[in-house]
Scaffold this active site. Structure first.
Site, short mmCIF file in Angstrom:
data_model
loop_
_atom_site.label_atom_id
_atom_site.label_comp_id
_atom_site.label_asym_id
_atom_site.label_seq_id
_atom_site.Cartn_x
_atom_site.Cartn_y
_atom_site.Cartn_z
N TYR A 1 27.73 36.90 2.83
CA TYR A 1 29.03 36.92 3.50
C TYR A 1 30.12 36.66 2.45
O TYR A 1 30.13 35.62 1.79
CB TYR A 1 29.12 35.87 4.61
CG TYR A 1 28.17 36.09 5.77
CD1 TYR A 1 27.41 37.26 5.88
CD2 TYR A 1 28.03 35.14 6.78
CE1 TYR A 1 26.54 37.46 6.95
CE2 TYR A 1 27.16 35.34 7.85
CZ TYR A 1 26.41 36.50 7.92
OH TYR A 1 25.55 36.69 8.97
N PRO B 1 27.01 38.89 19.75
CA PRO B 1 26.75 38.89 21.20
C PRO B 1 27.75 39.75 21.97
O PRO B 1 27.44 40.22 23.07
CB PRO B 1 26.88 37.41 21.58
CG PRO B 1 27.69 36.79 20.49
CD PRO B 1 27.34 37.54 19.25
N LEU B 2 28.94 39.96 21.38
CA LEU B 2 29.95 40.81 22.04
C LEU B 2 30.04 42.15 21.32
O LEU B 2 31.08 42.84 21.40
CB LEU B 2 31.31 40.10 22.04
CG LEU B 2 31.34 38.69 22.64
CD1 LEU B 2 32.73 38.07 22.53
CD2 LEU B 2 30.87 38.71 24.10
N GLY C 1 30.42 42.71 18.29
CA GLY C 1 31.50 42.69 17.30
C GLY C 1 32.84 43.07 17.92
O GLY C 1 33.75 43.53 17.23
N GLY C 2 32.99 42.90 19.23
CA GLY C 2 34.24 43.23 19.93
C GLY C 2 34.19 44.60 20.60
O GLY C 2 35.02 44.92 21.45
N PHE D 1 34.70 45.40 24.26
CA PHE D 1 36.03 45.38 24.88
C PHE D 1 36.94 46.47 24.36
O PHE D 1 37.99 46.73 24.94
CB PHE D 1 36.69 44.01 24.64
CG PHE D 1 35.78 42.89 25.02
CD1 PHE D 1 35.47 42.68 26.36
CD2 PHE D 1 35.19 42.09 24.06
CE1 PHE D 1 34.58 41.68 26.71
CE2 PHE D 1 34.31 41.09 24.42
CZ PHE D 1 34.00 40.88 25.74
N THR D 2 36.54 47.09 23.25
CA THR D 2 37.48 48.02 22.61
C THR D 2 36.95 49.45 22.48
O THR D 2 37.73 50.38 22.36
CB THR D 2 37.84 47.52 21.19
OG1 THR D 2 36.61 47.34 20.46
CG2 THR D 2 38.58 46.19 21.23
N1 LIG Z 1 21.73 37.82 10.98
C1 LIG Z 1 22.48 38.89 10.82
O1 LIG Z 1 22.06 39.93 10.30
C2 LIG Z 1 23.90 38.84 11.30
C3 LIG Z 1 24.67 40.02 11.34
C4 LIG Z 1 25.98 39.92 11.81
C5 LIG Z 1 26.51 38.69 12.22
N2 LIG Z 1 25.73 37.56 12.14
C6 LIG Z 1 26.27 36.25 12.58
O2 LIG Z 1 26.69 36.36 13.92
C7 LIG Z 1 28.03 35.91 14.03
C8 LIG Z 1 28.70 36.62 15.18
O3 LIG Z 1 28.77 38.03 14.91
P1 LIG Z 1 30.09 38.82 15.31
O4 LIG Z 1 31.24 38.29 14.58
O5 LIG Z 1 29.81 40.27 15.19
O6 LIG Z 1 30.18 38.36 16.86
P2 LIG Z 1 30.96 38.86 18.13
O7 LIG Z 1 31.39 37.61 18.81
O8 LIG Z 1 30.13 39.87 18.86
O9 LIG Z 1 32.22 39.66 17.58
C9 LIG Z 1 33.36 39.02 17.10
C10 LIG Z 1 34.45 40.05 17.01
O10 LIG Z 1 34.76 40.49 18.35
C11 LIG Z 1 36.16 40.35 18.55
N3 LIG Z 1 36.38 39.99 19.95
C12 LIG Z 1 35.85 38.94 20.61
N4 LIG Z 1 36.28 38.93 21.89
C13 LIG Z 1 37.10 39.99 22.01
C14 LIG Z 1 37.87 40.50 23.09
N5 LIG Z 1 37.88 39.93 24.30
N6 LIG Z 1 38.60 41.62 22.88
C15 LIG Z 1 38.62 42.22 21.66
N7 LIG Z 1 37.90 41.76 20.58
C16 LIG Z 1 37.16 40.65 20.77
C17 LIG Z 1 36.58 39.23 17.62
O11 LIG Z 1 37.94 39.34 17.37
P3 LIG Z 1 38.85 38.00 17.23
O12 LIG Z 1 38.52 37.38 15.91
O13 LIG Z 1 40.24 38.54 17.32
O14 LIG Z 1 38.49 37.10 18.35
C18 LIG Z 1 35.72 39.52 16.41
O15 LIG Z 1 36.29 40.52 15.59
C19 LIG Z 1 28.63 36.16 12.65
O16 LIG Z 1 29.75 35.35 12.39
C20 LIG Z 1 27.47 35.78 11.76
O17 LIG Z 1 27.44 34.38 11.61
C21 LIG Z 1 24.44 37.62 11.70
#
Ligand SMILES: NC(=O)c1ccc[n+]([C@@H]2O[C@H](COP(=O)([O-])OP(=O)(O)OC[C@H]3O[C@@H](n4cnc5c(N)ncnc54)[C@H](OP(=O)(O)O)[C@@H]3O)[C@@H](O)[C@H]2O)c1
Length: 297
Positions: A57, A209-210, A212-213, A216-217
């Site tokens: 990261y 879980p979402l 990556g947004g 919603f988009t």
């Molecule tokens: N093990 C692996 O290979 C792996 C891979 C990827 C990620 N991860 C871990 O998992 C964590 C979570 O992953 P993720 O960041 O992809 O999680 P996520 O919660 O699915 O996605 C977060 C993104 O969604 C946006 N979002 C959330 N709610 C929203 C809404 N209501 N409307 C529009 N956009 C919305 C957020 O924007 P805002 O910031 O504006 O809220 C952010 O850009 C990472 O931080 C990392 O620690 C692990």
């Protein structure tokens, strides 16, 4: 908050993800140390004590910034989850995996240095490596544990065969598989991984879980279909669509720990709200089938 024991480590059921903390990608936070400190204090105030990182990261900078800020808090009050095993060469633009004994041991030492701490609570192999030797990688993880440099070990993105091989080589002490799962991603349901985890009582951590947004988009058909069902259920239960997703994930008997990726503490609160929500059984299946990928026959 709920707390989950994974061997010697106890994690908060809701985990804060730090993938987006630093880096050039659109959507990266690139916040000051002071702002990060405030965010971490806000997490701890809510009982969210577990923080997810990885060496890749921000090309190491995520762990470096956490290592500058986390020492302001008592080490026993939070848990660090981090990952290694993906190697990137920025000059050539190539990537490969390394799960050899020497690499995993040196990657752990390097992570400890960047994180500026004496031990990692949960150390994960980041991706399944086609060259994985479970006995060699398992020996590295067990030695790191014996030396007190990691408290527990796990994997991420593994399929059931590699997970079973490594878990057997480690006498059954793998503590998690961190996997992608959301209402438009069923890889691990379809591979049998969710059944493997449930039967072995190994609790997964859930990344994106979402989606990556995108839930919603995105205008892609499967996301639009899933969104329509999530919005309808959000209205029915009086919560946000994101809370419906977190409740759906946590209601499965595998006992998942979702990792929240959104920047604001309000995003974290949407996940925390799901701890008090139980979907009626038919509604769980509506979310499962919403995108059109999974069929109820
Ligand atoms: N093990 C692996 O290979 C792996 C891979 C990827 C990620 N991860 C871990 O998992 C964590 C979570 O992953 P993720 O960041 O992809 O999680 P996520 O919660 O699915 O996605 C977060 C993104 O969604 C946006 N979002 C959330 N709610 C929203 C809404 N209501 N409307 C529009 N956009 C919305 C957020 O924007 P805002 O910031 O504006 O809220 C952010 O850009 C990472 O931080 C990392 O620690 C692990």
């Amino acid at each position: 908050m709920q707390y989950v024991s994974m061997g010697e480590v106890t994690l908060s059921r809701i985990v804060r993800g730090f993938w987006r903390l630093t880096g050039p990608k659109a959507g990266s936070w690139n916040i000051s140390d002071e702002a990060l400190k405030e965010m971490i204090a806000g997490c701890l105030d809510r009982g969210v004590t577990s923080f997810d990182a990885a060496d890749v990261y921000g090309m190491g900078q995520c762990e470096v910034q956490l290592g500058r800020v986390l020492p302001a808090f008592r080490r026993e009050d939070y848990q660090i989850v981090t990952k290694a095993g993906i190697c990137r060469n920025l000059e050539t633009g190539t990537s490969y995996y390394n799960t050899s004994y020497d690499y995993l041991v040196s990657a752990c030492h390097a992570a400890l240095e960047r994180l500026n701490c004496a031990y990692i609570d949960l150390f994960l192999i980041h991706r399944e490596d086609p060259m994985l030797d479970p006995y060699e990688a398992g020996r590295a993880l067990l030695d790191l544990k014996k030396q007190g440099l990691i408290r527990e070990a796990g994997v991420s993105n593994f399929d059931p065969f590699k997970m079973e091989g490594l878990n057997r080589a480690m006498d059954g002490c793998l503590r998690t598989n961190q996997i992608e799962l959301h209402p438009c991603c069923f890889e691990h349901f379809n591979s049998g991984m969710t059944d493997y985890l449930t039967a072995n009582r190994i609790r997964p951590m859930i990344w994106s879980p979402l989606a990556g947004g995108k839930l919603f988009t995105s205008e892609e058909e499967e996301y639009a279909k899933a969104r329509a069902v999530l919005e309808e259920l959000a209205e029915k239960y009086g919560v946000s669509p994101a809370t419906i997703v977190y409740a759906w994930l946590m209601q499965h008997p595998m006992g998942a720990l979702p990792i929240v990726g959104g920047q604001s503490l309000a995003r974290l609160d949407e996940a925390i709200a799901a701890l008090d929500l139980r979907l009626e059984r038919p509604d769980w299946y509506r979310v499962y089938a919403a995108s059109g990928q999974q069929k109820i026959r």
